[in-house]
Design a protein around this motif. Sequence first.
Motif, PDB file in Angstrom:
ATOM      1  N   SER A 320      -3.709  -7.395  -5.758  1.00  0.00           N
ATOM      2  CA  SER A 320      -3.859  -8.224  -4.562  1.00  0.00           C
ATOM      3  C   SER A 320      -2.511  -8.711  -4.063  1.00  0.00           C
ATOM      4  N   LEU A 321      -2.504  -9.128  -2.805  1.00  0.00           N
ATOM      5  CA  LEU A 321      -1.343  -9.763  -2.186  1.00  0.00           C
ATOM      6  C   LEU A 321      -1.835 -11.028  -1.510  1.00  0.00           C
ATOM      7  N   PHE A 322      -1.337 -12.181  -1.966  1.00  0.00           N
ATOM      8  CA  PHE A 322      -1.700 -13.471  -1.378  1.00  0.00           C
ATOM      9  C   PHE A 322      -0.561 -13.906  -0.468  1.00  0.00           C
ATOM     10  N   ILE A 323      -0.857 -14.140   0.819  1.00  0.00           N
ATOM     11  CA  ILE A 323       0.169 -14.412   1.816  1.00  0.00           C
ATOM     12  C   ILE A 323      -0.037 -15.804   2.408  1.00  0.00           C
ATOM     13  N   GLU A 324       1.009 -16.623   2.366  1.00  0.00           N
ATOM     14  CA  GLU A 324       0.966 -17.969   2.910  1.00  0.00           C
ATOM     15  C   GLU A 324       1.382 -17.964   4.380  1.00  0.00           C
ATOM     16  N   ALA A 325       1.253 -19.139   5.026  1.00  0.00           N
ATOM     17  CA  ALA A 325       1.537 -19.246   6.465  1.00  0.00           C
ATOM     18  C   ALA A 325       2.992 -18.930   6.787  1.00  0.00           C
ATOM     19  N   SER A 326       3.892 -19.097   5.828  1.00  0.00           N
ATOM     20  CA  SER A 326       5.304 -18.776   6.042  1.00  0.00           C
ATOM     21  C   SER A 326       5.563 -17.272   6.060  1.00  0.00           C
ATOM     22  N   GLY A 327       4.572 -16.496   5.620  1.00  0.00           N
ATOM     23  CA  GLY A 327       4.733 -15.049   5.513  1.00  0.00           C
ATOM     24  C   GLY A 327       5.024 -14.587   4.102  1.00  0.00           C
ATOM     25  N   THR A 328       5.304 -15.521   3.195  1.00  0.00           N
ATOM     26  CA  THR A 328       5.621 -15.156   1.817  1.00  0.00           C
ATOM     27  C   THR A 328       4.377 -14.674   1.086  1.00  0.00           C
ATOM     28  N   GLY A 329       4.471 -13.499   0.487  1.00  0.00           N
ATOM     29  CA  GLY A 329       3.357 -12.927  -0.257  1.00  0.00           C
ATOM     30  C   GLY A 329       3.738 -12.665  -1.695  1.00  0.00           C
ATOM     31  N   VAL A 330       2.777 -12.799  -2.591  1.00  0.00           N
ATOM     32  CA  VAL A 330       3.009 -12.532  -4.006  1.00  0.00           C
ATOM     33  C   VAL A 330       1.910 -11.612  -4.520  1.00  0.00           C
ATOM     34  N   VAL A 331       2.285 -10.669  -5.384  1.00  0.00           N
ATOM     35  CA  VAL A 331       1.367  -9.662  -5.908  1.00  0.00           C
ATOM     36  C   VAL A 331       0.801 -10.129  -7.250  1.00  0.00           C
ATOM     37  N   ASP A 332      -0.509  -9.953  -7.422  1.00  0.00           N
ATOM     38  CA  ASP A 332      -1.178 -10.186  -8.699  1.00  0.00           C
ATOM     39  C   ASP A 332      -2.000  -8.953  -9.044  1.00  0.00           C
ATOM     40  N   GLY A 333      -2.366  -8.837 -10.316  1.00  0.00           N
ATOM     41  CA  GLY A 333      -3.262  -7.762 -10.719  1.00  0.00           C
ATOM     42  C   GLY A 333      -2.634  -6.774 -11.671  1.00  0.00           C
ATOM     43  N   SER A 334      -3.075  -5.521 -11.589  1.00  0.00           N
ATOM     44  CA  SER A 334      -2.710  -4.510 -12.587  1.00  0.00           C
ATOM     45  C   SER A 334      -1.851  -3.373 -12.044  1.00  0.00           C
ATOM     46  N   ASN A 335      -1.829  -3.167 -10.731  1.00  0.00           N
ATOM     47  CA  ASN A 335      -1.172  -1.979 -10.185  1.00  0.00           C
ATOM     48  C   ASN A 335      -0.135  -2.330  -9.130  1.00  0.00           C
ATOM     49  N   GLU A 336      -0.198  -1.715  -7.955  1.00  0.00           N
ATOM     50  CA  GLU A 336       0.888  -1.863  -6.989  1.00  0.00           C
ATOM     51  C   GLU A 336       0.356  -2.212  -5.602  1.00  0.00           C
ATOM     52  N   VAL A 337       1.233  -2.825  -4.822  1.00  0.00           N
ATOM     53  CA  VAL A 337       1.056  -2.959  -3.384  1.00  0.00           C
ATOM     54  C   VAL A 337       2.241  -2.254  -2.729  1.00  0.00           C
ATOM     55  N   TYR A 338       1.969  -1.508  -1.655  1.00  0.00           N
ATOM     56  CA  TYR A 338       3.012  -0.786  -0.935  1.00  0.00           C
ATOM     57  C   TYR A 338       3.103  -1.315   0.495  1.00  0.00           C
ATOM     58  N   ILE A 339       4.328  -1.400   1.011  1.00  0.00           N
ATOM     59  CA  ILE A 339       4.571  -1.773   2.406  1.00  0.00           C
ATOM     60  C   ILE A 339       5.329  -0.633   3.071  1.00  0.00           C
ATOM     61  N   PHE A 340       4.876  -0.224   4.254  1.00  0.00           N
ATOM     62  CA  PHE A 340       5.523   0.840   5.008  1.00  0.00           C
ATOM     63  C   PHE A 340       5.946   0.319   6.378  1.00  0.00           C
ATOM     64  N   LYS A 341       7.162   0.655   6.784  1.00  0.00           N
ATOM     65  CA  LYS A 341       7.627   0.310   8.123  1.00  0.00           C
ATOM     66  C   LYS A 341       8.746   1.255   8.542  1.00  0.00           C
ATOM     67  N   GLU A 342       8.912   1.372   9.843  1.00  0.00           N
ATOM     68  CA  GLU A 342       9.999   2.198  10.366  1.00  0.00           C
ATOM     69  C   GLU A 342      11.321   1.440  10.302  1.00  0.00           C
ATOM     70  N   THR A 343      12.395   2.207  10.224  1.00  0.00           N
ATOM     71  CA  THR A 343      13.749   1.653  10.276  1.00  0.00           C
ATOM     72  C   THR A 343      14.551   2.475  11.292  1.00  0.00           C
ATOM     73  N   ALA A 344      15.831   2.170  11.380  1.00  0.00           N
ATOM     74  CA  ALA A 344      16.698   2.932  12.294  1.00  0.00           C
ATOM     75  C   ALA A 344      16.800   4.387  11.879  1.00  0.00           C
ATOM     76  N   ASN A 345      16.481   4.711  10.617  1.00  0.00           N
ATOM     77  CA  ASN A 345      16.560   6.088  10.132  1.00  0.00           C
ATOM     78  C   ASN A 345      15.299   6.903  10.403  1.00  0.00           C
ATOM     79  N   THR A 346      14.226   6.239  10.836  1.00  0.00           N
ATOM     80  CA  THR A 346      12.950   6.930  11.019  1.00  0.00           C
ATOM     81  C   THR A 346      13.019   7.880  12.214  1.00  0.00           C
ATOM     82  N   GLN A 347      12.376   9.043  12.047  1.00  0.00           N
ATOM     83  CA  GLN A 347      12.319  10.033  13.134  1.00  0.00           C
ATOM     84  C   GLN A 347      10.867  10.454  13.347  1.00  0.00           C
ATOM     85  N   ARG A 348      10.383  10.293  14.568  1.00  0.00           N
ATOM     86  CA  ARG A 348       9.045  10.755  14.942  1.00  0.00           C
ATOM     87  C   ARG A 348       9.204  12.171  15.515  1.00  0.00           C
TER      88      ARG A 348
END
Length: 403
Positions: A320-348
């Motif tokens: 799980s990911l618990f996210i507060e109003a500030s945007g801060t999130g913390v992971v709990d549990g047994s496995n993983e959380v992944y975040i994906f986003k584009e950067t200046a290096n991304t090419q469509r």
Amino acid sequence: MSRNDTDWFRFELTQTGPIEVNLDHHTRDDFDWALYQETGSALAEGATSNVPETGSYNAQSTGTGWYDLTVNFGEGSNTGGGSGNDDCGYSSRPAKPGSLQAYLQGGSADSCSTLTADQGAVLLMGGGSDVDQAFSNRVANHVGSGADVVVLRTSGTDAYNDYLLNLMNADSVETLIIDTRNKANDDYVDWAIRSAEFVWIAGGDQSDYLNQWQGTKVQTAVQHVFDKGGVVGGTSAGMALMANSVYDPDGVAGAVSDEVVTDFCHETLNFSSRFIDVPVLDNSLTDTHFQERDRMGRAIVSLGHHSNQYFSIAASEATSLFIEASGTGVVDGSNEVYIFKETANTQRVTLQCGSAVNYQNINRVKLLPGDNYNVVSHTHNGMQLDVSINGNNNNFYSPINPY
């Protein structure tokens, strides 16, 4: 002072002249005032929807003494007595319609927990086994002990009742089976959700949830809980509903990575507007059962269907990911959380209907239990690398194992 009662204040005039009345109150409430003499009808009143309610009366006769009343109700909190003996501002519980399956464990009165408005939090869980510490540590710490919890689903059992009641030391847990739009607009359902401090959406079918709940009292009531500072969240299909753009395979099979990479506009990819307005999740997508079902391909292709301001949160099972109003999130549990986003290096390179996807250098952050990620600033302590998708290749991931 509380809703649905009448409060009287008496004063005597020491001189003639104008009596000015100003009643300020919480923006979500609508209090009115009226000015009377000892007998007779009202001399003046404030009975609009204005905040504050103001008015005046020019007094022509006097008594003795003086009175100065100022009422301030802070915007920052929603407080109650905590005893469960009054209505906590939500009136009494309405009658339950016979057609509604509702399973209540614990107290039937509102527990009147204290929350801080505009400090709502969200819990995202990836399906599979539930994460005990996410409820007992994150949610319970936010809403406090003795809170009221509501579980929403369109089918299933009340299995969460005993589990959450004990984990959170809650005052009550109520499971509502809301499988029609009529039930979703019922006053009992509206009251049960609004008066809660934590709303949990169980796993199931997010398309069914949207079909039955979007645009109903369920949707506005869940929003109310978040806005008053409570916690909302869900697992699997429930997590899907937390996104800004909701993956909604209504009437089609669920999207599979090795299919959607072969056609950017694959028929299984469909998105609906957000169910709940969580500001820190603006421009967000979600995915669940992530590593177990190899959903990285579909998560990245889904990201390509949105502007480069979007990001995707993907949780594996029992995580799980618990996210507060500030945007801060913390992971709990047994496995993983992944975040994906584009950067200046991304090419469509190729994101066109009828063509295989060629989408290069999407930033992937891998978060393990205890790791943090701020979804506003995108600062984190996770492990990152760039992942590419080329649907023209049998091994369409680069690197071959992007997990």
